[in-house]
Design a protein around this motif. Sequence first.
Motif, PDB file in Angstrom:
ATOM      1  N   LEU A 192      10.570  12.959 -27.668  1.00 48.45           N
ATOM      2  CA  LEU A 192       9.634  12.156 -26.882  1.00 48.45           C
ATOM      3  C   LEU A 192       9.503  12.680 -25.456  1.00 48.45           C
ATOM      4  O   LEU A 192       9.137  11.944 -24.553  1.00 48.45           O
ATOM      5  CB  LEU A 192      10.098  10.694 -26.865  1.00 48.45           C
ATOM      6  CG  LEU A 192      10.146   9.995 -28.232  1.00 48.45           C
ATOM      7  CD1 LEU A 192      10.712   8.589 -28.096  1.00 48.45           C
ATOM      8  CD2 LEU A 192       8.757   9.954 -28.865  1.00 48.45           C
ATOM      9  N   SER A 193       9.790  13.954 -25.273  1.00 46.36           N
ATOM     10  CA  SER A 193       9.777  14.551 -23.921  1.00 46.36           C
ATOM     11  C   SER A 193       8.494  15.309 -23.615  1.00 46.36           C
ATOM     12  O   SER A 193       8.376  15.911 -22.557  1.00 46.36           O
ATOM     13  CB  SER A 193      10.966  15.506 -23.777  1.00 46.36           C
ATOM     14  OG  SER A 193      10.871  16.547 -24.744  1.00 46.36           O
ATOM     15  N   GLY A 194       7.543  15.294 -24.525  1.00 46.12           N
ATOM     16  CA  GLY A 194       6.311  16.048 -24.318  1.00 46.12           C
ATOM     17  C   GLY A 194       6.365  17.453 -24.867  1.00 46.12           C
ATOM     18  O   GLY A 194       5.545  18.289 -24.501  1.00 46.12           O
ATOM     19  N   THR A 195       7.321  17.708 -25.755  1.00 38.80           N
ATOM     20  CA  THR A 195       7.420  19.031 -26.367  1.00 38.80           C
ATOM     21  C   THR A 195       6.190  19.340 -27.211  1.00 38.80           C
ATOM     22  O   THR A 195       5.627  20.440 -27.131  1.00 38.80           O
ATOM     23  CB  THR A 195       8.673  19.120 -27.254  1.00 38.80           C
ATOM     24  OG1 THR A 195       9.833  18.885 -26.447  1.00 38.80           O
ATOM     25  CG2 THR A 195       8.788  20.495 -27.896  1.00 38.80           C
ATOM     26  N   PHE A 196       5.746  18.368 -27.994  1.00 41.28           N
ATOM     27  CA  PHE A 196       4.667  18.592 -28.950  1.00 41.28           C
ATOM     28  C   PHE A 196       3.320  18.041 -28.487  1.00 41.28           C
ATOM     29  O   PHE A 196       2.335  18.123 -29.221  1.00 41.28           O
ATOM     30  CB  PHE A 196       5.032  17.953 -30.298  1.00 41.28           C
ATOM     31  CG  PHE A 196       6.345  18.443 -30.847  1.00 41.28           C
ATOM     32  CD1 PHE A 196       6.432  19.696 -31.452  1.00 41.28           C
ATOM     33  CD2 PHE A 196       7.490  17.679 -30.751  1.00 41.28           C
ATOM     34  CE1 PHE A 196       7.638  20.154 -31.960  1.00 41.28           C
ATOM     35  CE2 PHE A 196       8.698  18.131 -31.254  1.00 41.28           C
ATOM     36  CZ  PHE A 196       8.773  19.371 -31.861  1.00 41.28           C
ATOM     37  N   TYR A 197       3.276  17.460 -27.307  1.00 41.82           N
ATOM     38  CA  TYR A 197       2.040  16.870 -26.808  1.00 41.82           C
ATOM     39  C   TYR A 197       2.106  16.788 -25.290  1.00 41.82           C
ATOM     40  O   TYR A 197       3.185  16.873 -24.688  1.00 41.82           O
ATOM     41  CB  TYR A 197       1.848  15.459 -27.389  1.00 41.82           C
ATOM     42  CG  TYR A 197       3.011  14.530 -27.097  1.00 41.82           C
ATOM     43  CD1 TYR A 197       3.068  13.772 -25.934  1.00 41.82           C
ATOM     44  CD2 TYR A 197       4.084  14.433 -27.983  1.00 41.82           C
ATOM     45  CE1 TYR A 197       4.124  12.947 -25.658  1.00 41.82           C
ATOM     46  CE2 TYR A 197       5.163  13.613 -27.715  1.00 41.82           C
ATOM     47  CZ  TYR A 197       5.177  12.862 -26.553  1.00 41.82           C
ATOM     48  OH  TYR A 197       6.251  12.050 -26.275  1.00 41.82           O
ATOM     49  N   SER A 198       0.947  16.613 -24.673  1.00 38.73           N
ATOM     50  CA  SER A 198       0.892  16.386 -23.231  1.00 38.73           C
ATOM     51  C   SER A 198       0.963  14.892 -22.969  1.00 38.73           C
ATOM     52  O   SER A 198       0.225  14.107 -23.590  1.00 38.73           O
ATOM     53  CB  SER A 198      -0.408  16.951 -22.650  1.00 38.73           C
ATOM     54  OG  SER A 198      -0.562  16.549 -21.297  1.00 38.73           O
ATOM     55  N   ILE A 199       1.834  14.475 -22.066  1.00 36.71           N
ATOM     56  CA  ILE A 199       1.959  13.035 -21.815  1.00 36.71           C
ATOM     57  C   ILE A 199       0.729  12.486 -21.107  1.00 36.71           C
ATOM     58  O   ILE A 199       0.584  11.266 -20.974  1.00 36.71           O
ATOM     59  CB  ILE A 199       3.232  12.703 -21.009  1.00 36.71           C
ATOM     60  CG1 ILE A 199       3.127  13.230 -19.582  1.00 36.71           C
ATOM     61  CG2 ILE A 199       4.476  13.200 -21.698  1.00 36.71           C
ATOM     62  CD1 ILE A 199       4.100  12.549 -18.654  1.00 36.71           C
TER      63      ILE A 199
END
Length: 264
Positions: A192-199
């Motif tokens: 949930l740290s933004g590894t796979f998406y932009s927050i």
Amino acid sequence: MLPRLANKIGFVNWRGFLTLLWKEIHRFLKVPLQTIFAPMMTSVLFLAIFTLAFGGSGRYIGAVSFDVFLAPGLIMMAVIQNAFANTSSSILISKVQGNIVDILMPPLSPTELTLAYVLAGVARGACVALVVAVAVWPFVDLSVHSWPVIIYYVFAAGLMLSLLGIAAGIISDKFDHMAAVTNFIIMPLSFLSGTFYSIERLTGIWYQISHLNPFFYMIDGFRYGFIGTSDSVVWVGALLIAAVDIALYIFVWALIKSGYRLKA
């Protein structure tokens, strides 16, 4: 005899410190397929699966292609997981096997013990980062925006997770406890740290919660070192991570100093 021995050792017990440091580094270098190349394979598989699932490299997040956006996050996630695993497993296995006394008996100060374990964890994280980067580079058009930023975040993230690993290893009494820390704290914060998406795609409370996750600043700052853009202010993230590292170091030092769950 004792005063002479103390004078021989000096202000810093370099021999003891370096011996423990090398012992911890040698510990993960003896099984490279498990400690270094397995994370590399996992990262490459994540890259392939998510890139294909989201339409290949033709999809963009902002001005950056998805695979270029994803690759730095995967590298940093490997650093996070392996730095934590290195110190937590070492401490817990020593406790379970009863040979933690071999570490506590030599004339090593809490500072020397803490730094030896932490630097070994940082070394494993850096090795994994290098191997994963080399593995993904042929498939991703990565370029380096800032080497100092990349090096800082690898070191700072490895430091934080190594310290967390020591704390978890000390507090845990059995492998079930360690698995709980990994599955319910480390893994969720990583994913949930933004590894796979932009927050930036998040709204409302979820956007605010993401900024409370220190792993987000590690991923975001490290990604900035490659692509030159970030979802947060990079220097703020760097200072925040440094502050957390200092606080964790003091906490871990105090645990080792007191002998909490280490001394019978």
